[in-house]
Design a protein around this motif. Structure first.
Motif, PDB file in Angstrom:
ATOM      1  N   ARG A  43      48.616  46.496  33.869  1.00 21.38           N
ATOM      2  CA  ARG A  43      48.551  46.497  35.332  1.00 21.38           C
ATOM      3  C   ARG A  43      47.603  45.400  35.828  1.00 21.38           C
ATOM      4  NH1 ARG A  43      46.789  51.422  36.063  1.00 21.38           N
ATOM      5  NH2 ARG A  43      44.636  50.826  36.424  1.00 21.38           N
ATOM      6  N   ILE A  44      46.449  45.291  35.198  1.00 18.89           N
ATOM      7  CA  ILE A  44      45.485  44.270  35.595  1.00 18.89           C
ATOM      8  C   ILE A  44      45.976  42.885  35.182  1.00 18.89           C
ATOM      9  CG2 ILE A  44      43.081  43.513  35.407  1.00 18.89           C
ATOM     10  CD1 ILE A  44      43.502  46.134  36.974  1.00 18.89           C
ATOM     11  N   ALA A  45      46.749  42.777  34.111  1.00 18.45           N
ATOM     12  CA  ALA A  45      47.316  41.487  33.700  1.00 18.45           C
ATOM     13  C   ALA A  45      48.215  40.930  34.800  1.00 18.45           C
ATOM     14  CB  ALA A  45      48.096  41.638  32.399  1.00 18.45           C
ATOM     15  N   GLY A  46      49.007  41.795  35.409  1.00 22.59           N
ATOM     16  CA  GLY A  46      49.860  41.366  36.509  1.00 22.59           C
ATOM     17  C   GLY A  46      49.061  40.874  37.701  1.00 22.59           C
ATOM     18  N   TYR A  47      47.910  41.466  37.909  1.00 22.35           N
ATOM     19  CA  TYR A  47      47.036  41.031  38.994  1.00 22.35           C
ATOM     20  C   TYR A  47      46.311  39.742  38.617  1.00 22.35           C
ATOM     21  CZ  TYR A  47      43.246  41.139  42.418  1.00 22.35           C
ATOM     22  OH  TYR A  47      42.366  40.811  43.404  1.00 22.35           O
ATOM     23  N   ALA A  48      45.911  39.619  37.366  1.00 19.36           N
ATOM     24  CA  ALA A  48      45.149  38.453  36.928  1.00 19.36           C
ATOM     25  C   ALA A  48      45.986  37.176  36.929  1.00 19.36           C
ATOM     26  CB  ALA A  48      44.562  38.681  35.538  1.00 19.36           C
ATOM     27  N   ILE A  49      47.287  37.301  36.811  1.00 21.87           N
ATOM     28  CA  ILE A  49      48.122  36.094  36.792  1.00 21.87           C
ATOM     29  C   ILE A  49      48.495  35.636  38.207  1.00 21.87           C
ATOM     30  CG2 ILE A  49      50.396  37.193  36.635  1.00 21.87           C
ATOM     31  CD1 ILE A  49      50.999  35.024  34.441  1.00 21.87           C
ATOM     32  N   TRP A  50      48.455  36.524  39.205  1.00 13.26           N
ATOM     33  CA  TRP A  50      48.863  36.190  40.573  1.00 13.26           C
ATOM     34  C   TRP A  50      48.013  37.000  41.567  1.00 13.26           C
ATOM     35  CZ3 TRP A  50      52.178  32.253  41.128  1.00 13.26           C
ATOM     36  CH2 TRP A  50      52.791  32.053  42.352  1.00 13.26           C
ATOM     37  N   PRO A  51      46.696  36.697  41.706  1.00 15.61           N
ATOM     38  CA  PRO A  51      45.796  37.585  42.458  1.00 15.61           C
ATOM     39  C   PRO A  51      45.741  37.397  43.971  1.00 15.61           C
ATOM     40  CG  PRO A  51      44.533  35.835  41.474  1.00 15.61           C
ATOM     41  CD  PRO A  51      45.956  35.649  41.025  1.00 15.61           C
ATOM     42  N   GLY A  53      46.457  37.316  47.773  1.00 17.49           N
ATOM     43  CA  GLY A  53      47.361  38.098  48.601  1.00 17.49           C
ATOM     44  C   GLY A  53      47.364  39.570  48.228  1.00 17.49           C
ATOM     45  N   ARG A  54      46.628  39.914  47.180  1.00 18.81           N
ATOM     46  CA  ARG A  54      46.515  41.312  46.752  1.00 18.81           C
ATOM     47  C   ARG A  54      45.041  41.637  46.550  1.00 18.81           C
ATOM     48  NH1 ARG A  54      50.397  42.191  41.809  1.00 18.81           N
ATOM     49  NH2 ARG A  54      49.361  40.352  40.993  1.00 18.81           N
ATOM     50  N   GLN A  55      44.732  42.912  46.459  1.00 16.68           N
ATOM     51  CA  GLN A  55      43.356  43.330  46.221  1.00 16.68           C
ATOM     52  C   GLN A  55      43.321  44.603  45.388  1.00 16.68           C
ATOM     53  OE1 GLN A  55      41.628  43.918  50.062  1.00 16.68           O
ATOM     54  NE2 GLN A  55      42.865  45.706  50.532  1.00 16.68           N
ATOM     55  N   VAL A  56      42.185  44.820  44.770  1.00  8.34           N
ATOM     56  CA  VAL A  56      41.977  46.018  43.956  1.00  8.34           C
ATOM     57  C   VAL A  56      41.188  47.011  44.787  1.00  8.34           C
ATOM     58  CG1 VAL A  56      40.907  46.925  41.867  1.00  8.34           C
ATOM     59  CG2 VAL A  56      41.959  44.664  41.835  1.00  8.34           C
ATOM     60  N   ALA A 104      36.818  33.580  42.598  1.00  7.41           N
ATOM     61  CA  ALA A 104      37.820  34.642  42.409  1.00  7.41           C
ATOM     62  C   ALA A 104      37.719  35.227  41.000  1.00  7.41           C
ATOM     63  CB  ALA A 104      39.220  34.086  42.656  1.00  7.41           C
ATOM     64  N   ASN A 105      37.422  34.385  40.017  1.00  3.60           N
ATOM     65  CA  ASN A 105      37.231  34.873  38.654  1.00  3.60           C
ATOM     66  C   ASN A 105      36.042  35.812  38.566  1.00  3.60           C
ATOM     67  OD1 ASN A 105      38.495  34.519  36.071  1.00  3.60           O
ATOM     68  ND2 ASN A 105      38.642  32.370  36.587  1.00  3.60           N
ATOM     69  N   PHE A 106      34.955  35.447  39.231  1.00  5.18           N
ATOM     70  CA  PHE A 106      33.767  36.302  39.215  1.00  5.18           C
ATOM     71  C   PHE A 106      34.051  37.646  39.887  1.00  5.18           C
ATOM     72  CE2 PHE A 106      31.360  32.074  39.359  1.00  5.18           C
ATOM     73  CZ  PHE A 106      31.398  31.944  37.981  1.00  5.18           C
ATOM     74  N   LYS A 107      34.918  37.650  40.908  1.00  4.85           N
ATOM     75  CA  LYS A 107      35.284  38.895  41.581  1.00  4.85           C
ATOM     76  C   LYS A 107      36.135  39.801  40.701  1.00  4.85           C
ATOM     77  CE  LYS A 107      35.004  37.160  46.298  1.00  4.85           C
ATOM     78  NZ  LYS A 107      35.749  36.847  47.526  1.00  4.85           N
ATOM     79  N   LEU A 108      36.772  39.238  39.686  1.00  8.29           N
ATOM     80  CA  LEU A 108      37.598  40.037  38.774  1.00  8.29           C
ATOM     81  C   LEU A 108      36.780  40.680  37.651  1.00  8.29           C
ATOM     82  CD1 LEU A 108      40.791  37.837  38.489  1.00  8.29           C
ATOM     83  CD2 LEU A 108      40.668  40.170  39.296  1.00  8.29           C
ATOM     84  N   ILE A 109      35.536  40.301  37.494  1.00 12.75           N
ATOM     85  CA  ILE A 109      34.710  40.871  36.421  1.00 12.75           C
ATOM     86  C   ILE A 109      34.566  42.387  36.561  1.00 12.75           C
ATOM     87  CG2 ILE A 109      32.389  40.915  35.416  1.00 12.75           C
ATOM     88  CD1 ILE A 109      32.322  37.870  35.779  1.00 12.75           C
ATOM     89  N   PRO A 110      34.264  42.931  37.748  1.00 16.28           N
ATOM     90  CA  PRO A 110      34.137  44.395  37.831  1.00 16.28           C
ATOM     91  C   PRO A 110      35.406  45.148  37.435  1.00 16.28           C
ATOM     92  CG  PRO A 110      33.166  43.388  39.763  1.00 16.28           C
ATOM     93  CD  PRO A 110      33.858  42.292  39.004  1.00 16.28           C
ATOM     94  N   ILE A 120      46.224  48.277  42.611  1.00 24.86           N
ATOM     95  CA  ILE A 120      46.390  46.968  43.226  1.00 24.86           C
ATOM     96  C   ILE A 120      47.336  47.124  44.403  1.00 24.86           C
ATOM     97  CG2 ILE A 120      47.189  44.616  42.825  1.00 24.86           C
ATOM     98  CD1 ILE A 120      46.503  45.293  39.797  1.00 24.86           C
ATOM     99  N   VAL A 121      46.880  46.658  45.561  1.00 27.89           N
ATOM    100  CA  VAL A 121      47.680  46.763  46.773  1.00 27.89           C
ATOM    101  C   VAL A 121      47.760  45.392  47.443  1.00 27.89           C
ATOM    102  CG1 VAL A 121      47.105  49.190  47.167  1.00 27.89           C
ATOM    103  CG2 VAL A 121      45.684  47.427  48.171  1.00 27.89           C
TER     104      VAL A 121
END
Length: 124
Positions: A43-51, A53-56, A104-110, A120-121
């Motif tokens: 699920r997170i892989a799908g977000y990590a490849i195209w982040p 316009g979406r948010q966690v 954006a990468n740093f925001k994905l660390i948490p 992911i919405v």
């Protein structure tokens, strides 16, 4: 604008991050007991490849089991995925065009450290 950012992201960071999450997901699914973590990794892989316009966001129904699952996740795979985000973010911040992508990468660390209890919405 978000499509352009996603395309640049895909080329500079997204593909490598997706590969990392996919490997983690496959390993977790092979171990059978850790299949819920594998599903979260995919699920997170799908977000990590195209982040963009979406948010966690946190699921309101997640509780103590998500917390305990995230502790196991950090020990098994989360720490090296967070390290991957940190290193990729630092490299991206070396260029002017890469600074927003590095941030954006740093925001994905948490979320790489605690994917359970998150969803992911699309951004409104």
């Amino acid at each position: 604008m978000k499509t352009l950012l996603n395309i640049i992201w895909l080329v500079l960071a997204g593909l490598w991050l997706w590969i990392g999450y996919a490997i983690a997901g496959v390993v977790m699914c092979i171990l059978i007991v850790t299949i819920p973590w594998g599903i979260a990794a995919f699920r997170i892989a799908g977000y990590a490849i195209w982040p963009f316009g979406r948010q966690v966001v946190s699921k309101p129904t997640s509780g103590a089991w998500s917390f305990l699952g995230n502790v196991v996740w950090v020990l098994l795979a989360g720490w090296w995925l967070a390290l991957e985000h940190l290193l990729t973010g630092l490299v991206l911040c070396l260029t002017i065009i890469g600074i927003p992508l590095g941030i954006a990468n740093f925001k994905l660390i948490p979320v790489s450290l605690a994917p359970l209890g998150k969803e992911i919405v699309d951004k409104p």
